[in-house]
Enzyme design. Structure first.
Site, mmCIF file in Angstrom:
data_model
loop_
_atom_site.group_PDB
_atom_site.id
_atom_site.type_symbol
_atom_site.label_atom_id
_atom_site.label_comp_id
_atom_site.label_asym_id
_atom_site.label_seq_id
_atom_site.Cartn_x
_atom_site.Cartn_y
_atom_site.Cartn_z
ATOM 1 N N CYS A 116 0.817 -1.232 0.000
ATOM 2 C CA CYS A 116 0.000 0.000 0.000
ATOM 3 C C CYS A 116 0.839 1.266 0.000
ATOM 4 O O CYS A 116 0.318 2.351 -0.257
ATOM 5 C CB CYS A 116 -0.931 0.001 1.199
ATOM 6 S SG CYS A 116 -1.882 -1.498 1.326
ATOM 7 N N HIS A 256 -3.395 6.871 2.649
ATOM 8 C CA HIS A 256 -3.818 5.529 2.256
ATOM 9 C C HIS A 256 -5.169 5.259 2.916
ATOM 10 O O HIS A 256 -5.383 5.610 4.075
ATOM 11 C CB HIS A 256 -2.771 4.505 2.704
ATOM 12 C CG HIS A 256 -3.204 3.099 2.441
ATOM 13 N ND1 HIS A 256 -3.768 2.725 1.239
ATOM 14 C CD2 HIS A 256 -3.193 1.983 3.225
ATOM 15 C CE1 HIS A 256 -4.067 1.438 1.299
ATOM 16 N NE2 HIS A 256 -3.741 0.973 2.479
ATOM 17 N N ASN A 286 -10.177 -0.415 0.725
ATOM 18 C CA ASN A 286 -8.709 -0.328 0.638
ATOM 19 C C ASN A 286 -8.263 -0.898 -0.707
ATOM 20 O O ASN A 286 -8.368 -2.104 -0.940
ATOM 21 C CB ASN A 286 -8.115 -1.122 1.812
ATOM 22 C CG ASN A 286 -6.598 -1.145 1.820
ATOM 23 O OD1 ASN A 286 -5.957 -0.746 0.848
ATOM 24 N ND2 ASN A 286 -6.031 -1.630 2.908
HETATM 25 N N1 ACO Z 1 -18.139 -8.407 10.736
HETATM 26 C C1 ACO Z 1 -18.646 -8.500 11.965
HETATM 27 N N2 ACO Z 1 -17.894 -8.733 13.049
HETATM 28 C C2 ACO Z 1 -16.577 -8.869 12.872
HETATM 29 C C3 ACO Z 1 -15.984 -8.778 11.602
HETATM 30 C C4 ACO Z 1 -16.832 -8.545 10.510
HETATM 31 N N3 ACO Z 1 -16.358 -8.430 9.253
HETATM 32 N N4 ACO Z 1 -14.651 -8.953 11.733
HETATM 33 C C5 ACO Z 1 -14.430 -9.140 13.029
HETATM 34 N N5 ACO Z 1 -15.587 -9.112 13.737
HETATM 35 C C6 ACO Z 1 -15.775 -9.259 15.167
HETATM 36 C C7 ACO Z 1 -14.630 -10.007 15.791
HETATM 37 O O1 ACO Z 1 -14.849 -11.398 15.725
HETATM 38 C C8 ACO Z 1 -14.673 -9.486 17.198
HETATM 39 O O2 ACO Z 1 -15.686 -10.147 17.913
HETATM 40 P P1 ACO Z 1 -15.461 -10.595 19.458
HETATM 41 O O3 ACO Z 1 -15.235 -9.307 20.176
HETATM 42 O O4 ACO Z 1 -16.729 -11.297 19.777
HETATM 43 O O5 ACO Z 1 -14.244 -11.448 19.406
HETATM 44 C C9 ACO Z 1 -15.104 -8.039 17.051
HETATM 45 O O6 ACO Z 1 -15.759 -7.967 15.782
HETATM 46 C C10 ACO Z 1 -13.949 -7.071 17.049
HETATM 47 O O7 ACO Z 1 -12.967 -7.556 16.141
HETATM 48 P P2 ACO Z 1 -11.573 -6.870 15.991
HETATM 49 O O8 ACO Z 1 -10.704 -7.685 15.111
HETATM 50 O O9 ACO Z 1 -11.085 -6.535 17.370
HETATM 51 O O10 ACO Z 1 -11.987 -5.536 15.242
HETATM 52 P P3 ACO Z 1 -11.155 -4.242 15.041
HETATM 53 O O11 ACO Z 1 -11.832 -3.120 15.692
HETATM 54 O O12 ACO Z 1 -9.691 -4.477 15.347
HETATM 55 O O13 ACO Z 1 -11.295 -4.032 13.474
HETATM 56 C C11 ACO Z 1 -10.082 -4.279 11.441
HETATM 57 C C12 ACO Z 1 -10.770 -5.003 12.596
HETATM 58 C C13 ACO Z 1 -11.119 -3.463 10.713
HETATM 59 C C14 ACO Z 1 -9.491 -5.325 10.506
HETATM 60 C C15 ACO Z 1 -8.973 -3.345 12.011
HETATM 61 O O14 ACO Z 1 -8.167 -4.066 12.890
HETATM 62 C C16 ACO Z 1 -8.132 -2.737 10.926
HETATM 63 O O15 ACO Z 1 -8.573 -1.918 10.139
HETATM 64 N N6 ACO Z 1 -6.832 -3.075 10.878
HETATM 65 C C17 ACO Z 1 -5.921 -2.512 9.905
HETATM 66 C C18 ACO Z 1 -6.056 -3.294 8.631
HETATM 67 C C19 ACO Z 1 -5.294 -2.694 7.492
HETATM 68 O O16 ACO Z 1 -5.068 -1.501 7.439
HETATM 69 N N7 ACO Z 1 -4.889 -3.548 6.554
HETATM 70 C C20 ACO Z 1 -4.378 -3.179 5.326
HETATM 71 C C21 ACO Z 1 -2.956 -2.749 5.322
HETATM 72 S S1 ACO Z 1 -2.533 -2.209 3.758
HETATM 73 C C22 ACO Z 1 -1.818 -3.454 2.763
HETATM 74 O O17 ACO Z 1 -0.612 -3.530 2.673
HETATM 75 C C23 ACO Z 1 -2.674 -4.356 1.964
#
Ligand code: ACO
Length: 333
Positions: A116, A256, A286
């Protein structure tokens, strides 16, 4: 003795996204998720999906638009750099495919791998060739078809990504305009935090790796989030510090587009009102290397930038990598 360096800046921009829209509601038919969770946790409402289209097609459309906008003929190009993690094939490079399709008969061509952060990395590379006078016109493209490497049964990742391409033609600009500073970084100790485990020589694709779904993106979302929240603002601060510029000088942040919460935190750290961040994550999700150039091109064509504006491009991604550029907008509106 210091040599006179030529100011390198953006002469034109373009973008392309596939027609097919996949909404959060559509995703509820594939995985256990819901629109409210995705919007609240990421800011994404829909994304584009390329279906049968290869990434080179999106890149070609974005490139044509950027060349038109710059008033540059393909034969004028000295170099084409495609930043992508989803090339048409491992070999040849997607940049070579484009060189032929565009008729860029004089151009060298290569792909650049920085996930990214790719567009900001590639922009910096382009800037060096122009500044030292070796090349005059460089086409930089960030293009992705992430839908093809996303596991549509994994709700942790499939909700996040989308397809698209953005392009910029770099060339000589008025003295003191264009690329003013940059910061590039990497931390390979985070290589396993975000990867496609079976995609190369480490773990070649076999029937077994396919059965284990190792040919798709795997991500520790929380680890990436922690890293991103810290690095996005920090890399812009580093770029500014190199030229003694204050945060207050920034007119626009083109970040980004990985998560609206990450963008908000970077804007806050940079003391920038959110209206000054170019945000399109709601519609595209993304798009990895394409996120920054699509946002940049959309904003440029919407006449949001005026000549002299200070624009900070900032990205982070797999590697782990990060990159930022400070650009003084050189184009007359
Ligand atoms: N729908 C519904 N619920 C979900 C989903 C979903 N899609 N995904 C996770 N949950 C649930 C989880 O199971 C968890 O439930 P629990 O509390 O009962 O265990 C709860 O929601 C919270 O999950 P988290 O993983 O803690 O959610 P978080 O707030 O961390 O958000 C996310 C997750 C959106 C992936 C976040 O961590 C994020 O944006 N991370 C950065 C990702 C990123 O930028 N990646 C790309 C990098 S760029 C590249 O090089 C490609």
């Amino acid at each position: 003795m210091t040599e006179k360096r030529i100011s390198a800046g953006i002469l034109g921009t373009g973008w392309a996204v596939p027609d097919k829209v996949v909404t959060n509601q559509d995703l509820t038919r594939l995985v256990d998720t819901n629109d409210a969770w995705i919007v609240e946790r990421t800011g994404i409402r829909e994304r584009r999906v390329a279906e049968d289209m290869p990434v080179s097609e999106l890149a070609y459309r974005a490139a044509k638009m950027a060349l038109d906008d710059a008033g540059t003929a393909p034969e004028e190009l000295d170099l084409i750099i495609v930043a992508t993690l989803t090339p048409d094939r491992v070999i040849p490079s997607t940049a070579c495919v484009l060189q032929d399709r565009l008729g860029a008969t004089r151009a060298a061509a290569f792909d650049l791998s920085a996930a990214c952060s790719g567009f900001a990395y590639a922009s910096t590379v382009a800037g060096q060739f122009i500044s030292n006078g070796m090349y005059r016109k460089v086409l930089v493209i960030g293009a992705e078809t992430l839908s093809k490497v996303v596991d549509w049964t994994d709700r942790n990742t499939c909700i996040l990504f989308g397809d698209g391409a953005g392009a910029a033609v770099y060339g000589p600009v008025e003295d003191g305009y264009g690329l003013l500073s940059f910061d590039l970084g990497s931390d390979g100790s985070g290589a396993d935090v975000l990867d496609i485990p079976s995609s190369g020589s480490l773990n070649p694709v076999t029937a077994q790796t396919l059965a284990q779904r190792l040919n798709f993106i795997h991500m520790d979302g929380k680890a990436v989030f922690r890293f991103a929240v810290d690095i996005m603002g920090k890399t812009v601060e580093s770029s500014l510090a190199k030229i003694g510029m204050e945060k207050e000088s920034i007119d626009w942040l083109v970040p980004h587009q990985a998560n609206i919460r990450i963008i908000k935190s970077a804007a806050k750290r940079l003391k920038l009102p959110l209206e000054k961040a170019i945000i399109n994550i709601e519609h595209y999700g993304n798009m990895s290397a394409a996120s920054i150039p699509v946002a940049l091109a959309e904003a440029a064509h919407a006449h949001r930038f005026k000549k002299g504006d200070i624009i900070a491009l900032a990205g982070f991604g797999a590697g782990l990598t990060w990159a930022s550029c400070i650009v003084k907008w050189a184009k007359e509106d």
